[in-house]
Design a protein around this motif. Sequence first.
Motif, PDB file in Angstrom:
ATOM      1  N   ALA A 150       0.804  -1.277  -0.077  1.00 27.77           N
ATOM      2  CA  ALA A 150       0.056  -0.060   0.084  1.00 27.77           C
ATOM      3  C   ALA A 150       0.907   1.238  -0.095  1.00 27.77           C
ATOM      4  CB  ALA A 150      -0.911  -0.022   1.136  1.00 27.77           C
ATOM      5  N   TYR A 151       2.284   1.090   0.090  1.00 22.44           N
ATOM      6  CA  TYR A 151       3.164   2.271  -0.138  1.00 22.44           C
ATOM      7  C   TYR A 151       3.607   2.614  -1.363  1.00 22.44           C
ATOM      8  CZ  TYR A 151       7.182   5.263   1.077  1.00 22.44           C
ATOM      9  OH  TYR A 151       7.972   6.329   0.830  1.00 22.44           O
ATOM     10  N   ARG A 152       3.491   3.865  -1.859  1.00 19.13           N
ATOM     11  CA  ARG A 152       3.790   4.212  -3.350  1.00 19.13           C
ATOM     12  C   ARG A 152       4.833   5.307  -2.768  1.00 19.13           C
ATOM     13  NH1 ARG A 152      -0.092   7.309  -6.235  1.00 19.13           N
ATOM     14  NH2 ARG A 152      -1.716   7.039  -4.446  1.00 19.13           N
ATOM     15  N   HIS A 153       6.013   5.233  -3.546  1.00 27.16           N
ATOM     16  CA  HIS A 153       6.943   6.378  -3.264  1.00 27.16           C
ATOM     17  C   HIS A 153       7.114   7.337  -4.054  1.00 27.16           C
ATOM     18  CE1 HIS A 153      10.427   8.127  -0.947  1.00 27.16           C
ATOM     19  NE2 HIS A 153      11.381   8.146  -2.200  1.00 27.16           N
ATOM     20  N   ARG A 154       7.399   8.838  -3.713  1.00 32.85           N
ATOM     21  CA  ARG A 154       7.580   9.782  -4.829  1.00 32.85           C
ATOM     22  C   ARG A 154       8.987  10.235  -4.521  1.00 32.85           C
ATOM     23  NH1 ARG A 154       3.504  12.320  -7.636  1.00 32.85           N
ATOM     24  NH2 ARG A 154       5.490  13.342  -8.253  1.00 32.85           N
ATOM     25  N   ASP A 155       9.927  10.034  -5.274  1.00 29.16           N
ATOM     26  CA  ASP A 155      11.265  10.646  -5.006  1.00 29.16           C
ATOM     27  C   ASP A 155      11.327  12.162  -5.367  1.00 29.16           C
ATOM     28  OD1 ASP A 155      13.928  11.231  -5.088  1.00 29.16           O
ATOM     29  OD2 ASP A 155      14.552   9.326  -5.770  1.00 29.16           O
ATOM     30  N   MET A 156      10.764  13.143  -4.648  1.00 23.29           N
ATOM     31  CA  MET A 156      10.280  14.299  -4.913  1.00 23.29           C
ATOM     32  C   MET A 156      10.919  15.313  -3.920  1.00 23.29           C
ATOM     33  SD  MET A 156       6.440  15.588  -5.652  1.00 23.29           S
ATOM     34  CE  MET A 156       6.062  16.752  -4.441  1.00 23.29           C
ATOM     35  N   ASP A 157      11.350  16.594  -4.365  1.00 17.77           N
ATOM     36  CA  ASP A 157      11.582  17.688  -3.488  1.00 17.77           C
ATOM     37  C   ASP A 157      10.711  18.524  -3.203  1.00 17.77           C
ATOM     38  OD1 ASP A 157      13.043  19.813  -2.008  1.00 17.77           O
ATOM     39  OD2 ASP A 157      14.825  19.376  -3.573  1.00 17.77           O
ATOM     40  N   ILE A 158      10.205  18.486  -1.670  1.00 21.46           N
ATOM     41  CA  ILE A 158       9.254  19.422  -1.490  1.00 21.46           C
ATOM     42  C   ILE A 158       9.215  20.920  -1.521  1.00 21.46           C
ATOM     43  CG2 ILE A 158       8.172  17.468   0.216  1.00 21.46           C
ATOM     44  CD1 ILE A 158       9.443  19.154   2.400  1.00 21.46           C
ATOM     45  N   ARG A 159      10.661  20.956  -1.814  1.00 21.07           N
ATOM     46  CA  ARG A 159      10.638  22.578  -2.270  1.00 21.07           C
ATOM     47  C   ARG A 159      10.288  23.064  -3.688  1.00 21.07           C
ATOM     48  NH1 ARG A 159      17.330  22.894  -1.614  1.00 21.07           N
ATOM     49  NH2 ARG A 159      16.811  21.000  -2.509  1.00 21.07           N
ATOM     50  N   ASP A 160       9.885  22.086  -4.257  1.00 14.74           N
ATOM     51  CA  ASP A 160       9.405  22.035  -5.686  1.00 14.74           C
ATOM     52  C   ASP A 160       8.015  22.584  -5.577  1.00 14.74           C
ATOM     53  OD1 ASP A 160       8.508  21.887  -8.492  1.00 14.74           O
ATOM     54  OD2 ASP A 160       9.906  20.706  -9.118  1.00 14.74           O
ATOM     55  N   ARG A 161       7.554  23.886  -5.674  1.00 17.41           N
ATOM     56  CA  ARG A 161       6.212  24.074  -5.119  1.00 17.41           C
ATOM     57  C   ARG A 161       5.228  23.599  -6.170  1.00 17.41           C
ATOM     58  NH1 ARG A 161       6.454  30.157  -4.096  1.00 17.41           N
ATOM     59  NH2 ARG A 161       7.417  29.556  -1.909  1.00 17.41           N
ATOM     60  N   GLN A 162       5.509  23.727  -7.649  1.00 17.95           N
ATOM     61  CA  GLN A 162       4.718  23.062  -8.715  1.00 17.95           C
ATOM     62  C   GLN A 162       4.401  21.399  -8.489  1.00 17.95           C
ATOM     63  OE1 GLN A 162       2.683  25.193 -10.557  1.00 17.95           O
ATOM     64  NE2 GLN A 162       1.576  23.298 -10.647  1.00 17.95           N
ATOM     65  N   LYS A 163       5.407  20.827  -8.072  1.00 19.74           N
ATOM     66  CA  LYS A 163       5.216  19.354  -7.987  1.00 19.74           C
ATOM     67  C   LYS A 163       4.400  19.122  -6.964  1.00 19.74           C
ATOM     68  CE  LYS A 163       8.954  17.495 -10.713  1.00 19.74           C
ATOM     69  NZ  LYS A 163      10.323  17.384 -10.622  1.00 19.74           N
ATOM     70  N   VAL A 164       4.581  19.772  -5.912  1.00 23.73           N
ATOM     71  CA  VAL A 164       3.829  19.560  -4.494  1.00 23.73           C
ATOM     72  C   VAL A 164       2.343  20.055  -4.781  1.00 23.73           C
ATOM     73  CG1 VAL A 164       3.260  20.482  -2.283  1.00 23.73           C
ATOM     74  CG2 VAL A 164       5.783  20.062  -2.819  1.00 23.73           C
ATOM     75  N   ARG A 165       2.219  20.983  -5.501  1.00 22.73           N
ATOM     76  CA  ARG A 165       0.710  21.249  -5.954  1.00 22.73           C
ATOM     77  C   ARG A 165       0.276  20.047  -6.891  1.00 22.73           C
ATOM     78  NH1 ARG A 165      -1.317  25.912  -4.791  1.00 22.73           N
ATOM     79  NH2 ARG A 165      -3.082  25.858  -6.430  1.00 22.73           N
ATOM     80  N   ASP A 166       0.848  19.671  -7.938  1.00 21.88           N
ATOM     81  CA  ASP A 166       0.347  18.810  -8.858  1.00 21.88           C
ATOM     82  C   ASP A 166       0.007  17.503  -7.922  1.00 21.88           C
ATOM     83  OD1 ASP A 166       0.717  20.435 -10.677  1.00 21.88           O
ATOM     84  OD2 ASP A 166       2.771  19.521 -11.403  1.00 21.88           O
ATOM     85  N   LEU A 167       1.279  16.998  -7.084  1.00 24.97           N
ATOM     86  CA  LEU A 167       0.873  15.747  -6.174  1.00 24.97           C
ATOM     87  C   LEU A 167      -0.423  15.888  -5.281  1.00 24.97           C
ATOM     88  CD1 LEU A 167       1.875  13.092  -4.981  1.00 24.97           C
ATOM     89  CD2 LEU A 167       3.081  14.459  -3.310  1.00 24.97           C
ATOM     90  N   PHE A 168      -0.736  17.050  -4.651  1.00 28.77           N
ATOM     91  CA  PHE A 168      -2.004  17.160  -3.812  1.00 28.77           C
ATOM     92  C   PHE A 168      -3.215  17.280  -4.838  1.00 28.77           C
ATOM     93  CE2 PHE A 168      -1.220  18.040   0.731  1.00 28.77           C
ATOM     94  CZ  PHE A 168       0.137  17.943   0.617  1.00 28.77           C
ATOM     95  N   ALA A 169      -3.222  18.078  -5.784  1.00 27.50           N
ATOM     96  CA  ALA A 169      -4.276  18.113  -6.689  1.00 27.50           C
ATOM     97  C   ALA A 169      -4.591  16.749  -7.311  1.00 27.50           C
ATOM     98  CB  ALA A 169      -3.851  18.944  -7.913  1.00 27.50           C
TER      99      ALA A 169
END
Length: 357
Positions: free
Chosen positions: A70-89
Amino acid sequence: MPPLEARVKNRIMKAIVTGSGGLIGSECSRLLCEQGWEVIGVDNDMRAQFFGPQGTTRPVVRELIETRPAYRHRDMDIRDRQKVRDLFAAERPDFIIHTAAQPSHDKAASIPYDDFDVNAGATLNLLVAARDFCPESPFCFTSTNKVYGDRPNFLPLRELERRYDYADGLDGIDETMSIDGCLHSIFGASKVAADIMCQEFGRYFHMPVGIFRGGCLTGPMHAAVELHGYLAYIVHCAVSGKPYTIYGYKGKQVRDQIHSRDVATLFLQFYQKPRCGEVYNLGGGRGNSISVLETIDALAQMGFRLQHEYKEQNRRGDHICYISDLRKLRAHFPEWSLSYNLPRILAEIVERNRATF
Ligand SMILES: NC(=O)c1ccc[n+]([C@@H]2O[C@H](COP(=O)([O-])OP(=O)(O)OC[C@H]3O[C@@H](n4cnc5c(N)ncnc54)[C@H](O)[C@@H]3O)[C@@H](O)[C@H]2O)c1
C-alpha cells in the motif's frame, strides 16, 4: 471537526507522508499501511546530502516499497512548489504528515539557505497545497523544542551527581513558554517560521493543523549521525566501538526520549480528533528523561562501554535540561499513552545495531 466515521467515505483512506524515509516518516508510513491506509511517501534522500552517506535513508524507503504494497514512493523535493501542488491536486489526501526537514540544530549554520528553504519554504508549499486541494484533511507538522531557543536554560536548575534538573520542582516544560527573545540557532529560527505558519493556517483558514514540538524523537530506524539523532548515535558508538564526544555541561545535559512508534500512534489520534492550529510539546516526559552520563551508565550495564572524550565547549544554544510536560497531550488524547520506556527503547536500538555489525 466531524467524527472520523463521517470522513471515511467507504473507500481506502489515503495519506501523504513527507520525509517517509526518515525516522518519523517511515514509522508513520508503516503504521498507516498496517492500519489499511494507502500511503504516498515523499522523500528525495536529502538527508544524505545534509550528512553524507551515513545519513542516507534510501534503504528504509526500499524496505517500505518491498514490504508494504500500500506504499507508493515519490522521489520528490518538497521545495518544488509546482510538483507539490500537482501531487496534492492528483491525490487529494485524507491526511498529511509532514516530517521532511533539515533536522540538525548544528548543521543549519553552514547551510542557511537550504535549511530555510526546506524547513520553512517547503512547509508553506505543503500548507498552501493542502488549503487548495484538501483543506479538511488533518495535517500533522513535526516542529521542535528548539523553537523555545535557549529559553529553557533560563529556568532555575540544580546540579545532581549525574544530571541537571529543574530547581523548583518543575516537572517539565509546557506550551506556554515564550518562543521570543532568545537564541534559537538558524535551525530553530527556520522551524519557528514553519511552526507559526502552521498555527496560522489553523487559525486563519480554520484548517486542522497540529503542531508537535518534539524533544528527542528516537528509534532503531534512525540513520543516526553525530549531528542528529542523539540516542541512536550514542548507542551506535557504544556498540561499534566508535569514539563519542560529549560537548559541555559536564555530560549532565538531559533530554526526554520518545520512540517513533509512540509519535506515529499519537498522529493517528490527532487524525481522529484534530484541532485547528493547536500546539503540543511532544517527548518522553520525565519518565523517559536521561542525561548523557546516565546514558553511558545504562549502556555499560548492558555490556557496552562507550569510548568517549569530553570537550568543555557546549553546542551553541544547546539545552541544559529539557523535559516535555505532556499534560496537554494527555488531556486532548486520553486514549494515547507512551508504550516505550527507556530500557525498551535502548534495547531495541542496541539490537538493531548488533544486527548491523
Ligand atoms: N529526531 C528528533 O530528535 C527530532 C526532534 C525534534 C523535532 N524533530 C522533527 O521531526 C521531523 C522528523 O525528524 P526525523 O528525525 O525523522 O528526521 P530524518 O532526517 O530522519 O527524516 C527526514 C527525511 O526528510 C527527507 N527530506 C529532507 N529534505 C527533503 C526535501 N527537500 N524533500 C523531500 N524529502 C526531504 C530526508 O531525506 C529524510 O529522509 C523533522 O521535522 C525534525 O525537525 C525531530
